[in-house]
Design an enzyme around this catalytic site. Sequence first.
Site, PDB file in Angstrom:
ATOM      1  N   LYS A  93       9.257  12.611  42.911  1.00 59.19           N
ATOM      2  CA  LYS A  93       9.437  14.044  43.192  1.00 59.19           C
ATOM      3  C   LYS A  93       8.846  14.371  44.564  1.00 59.19           C
ATOM      4  CE  LYS A  93       9.304  17.290  39.472  1.00 59.19           C
ATOM      5  NZ  LYS A  93       8.418  17.985  38.524  1.00 59.19           N
TER       6      LYS A  93
HETATM    7  C1  E4P Z   1       9.677  20.330  36.531  1.00 61.93           C
HETATM    8  O1  E4P Z   1      10.140  19.442  37.210  1.00 61.93           O
HETATM    9  C2  E4P Z   1       8.806  21.382  37.086  1.00 61.93           C
HETATM   10  O2  E4P Z   1       7.700  20.836  37.711  1.00 61.93           O
HETATM   11  C3  E4P Z   1       8.424  22.340  36.000  1.00 61.93           C
HETATM   12  O3  E4P Z   1       9.588  22.668  35.261  1.00 61.93           O
HETATM   13  C4  E4P Z   1       7.734  23.590  36.505  1.00 61.93           C
HETATM   14  O4  E4P Z   1       7.584  24.493  35.449  1.00 61.93           O
HETATM   15  P1  E4P Z   1       6.622  25.778  35.533  1.00 61.93           P
HETATM   16  O5  E4P Z   1       7.172  26.701  36.562  1.00 61.93           O
HETATM   17  O6  E4P Z   1       6.655  26.347  34.164  1.00 61.93           O
HETATM   18  O7  E4P Z   1       5.256  25.260  35.937  1.00 61.93           O
END
Ligand code: E4P
Length: 219
Positions: free
Chosen positions: A85
Amino acid sequence: MKIWLDTANVDEIRAAARFGVVSGVTTNPSLWAKAASGIEYREVVVEICSVIEGPVSAECVAQDVDGLVEEARSIASWHPNVVVKIPLDETGLEAIHRVSREGIKVNTTLIFQPNQAMLAAEAGATYVSPFVGRLDDIGHDGMAVVRDIVEIFDRYHFSTHVLAASLRHPLHVIQAAKAGAHIATVPYAVLQAMFKHPLTDVGMQKFLEDARKAATVRS
Ligand code: E4P
């Protein structure tokens, strides 16, 4: 639309894996801190890879392009299913371009508008993750961003997958599916909420009672 689990909690991932509907996992530093502080990120991610046969995202935190490239190479070496990521800013975009050319799969994270998604796709990212809930939190229409990205990617035949992220409730999942997202990544609680309905519980209770009554009459 594929369902992925958005957590670094291995117990949740093991429980969800038993349903046979989860084909990938996304993690981030906040989820790691919440689920497994004290355990190395690499250790957690490798364990997740042993539970789920599919892509598992692990996030880079380096602040410069060379650092991101080095970190991406290192994270990608943890397990063949690991997807790296990288957040989408100027630094991230250059790093995405460099590591994608090496064959490293990138999930571009912290996407809040379609231009970021288009740039990530052009740079070679395998996934783009628009953050729906965080946009909703500040009064924007998060799902509209997913819809726009899907429309643009379809029109120009991008092979990059649209991964709806930051989903907070079951309605988000339905909306993501209707918007044409390829993947929805959901917290475990949202996955559980997807198979619950009060009428299902009431109906099961009634069938159980009637089955008992019918058995009593026969005996
Ligand atoms: C997934 O890849 C993201 O990091 C995650 O869905 C973020 O979610 P949040 O906004 O609830 O922290």
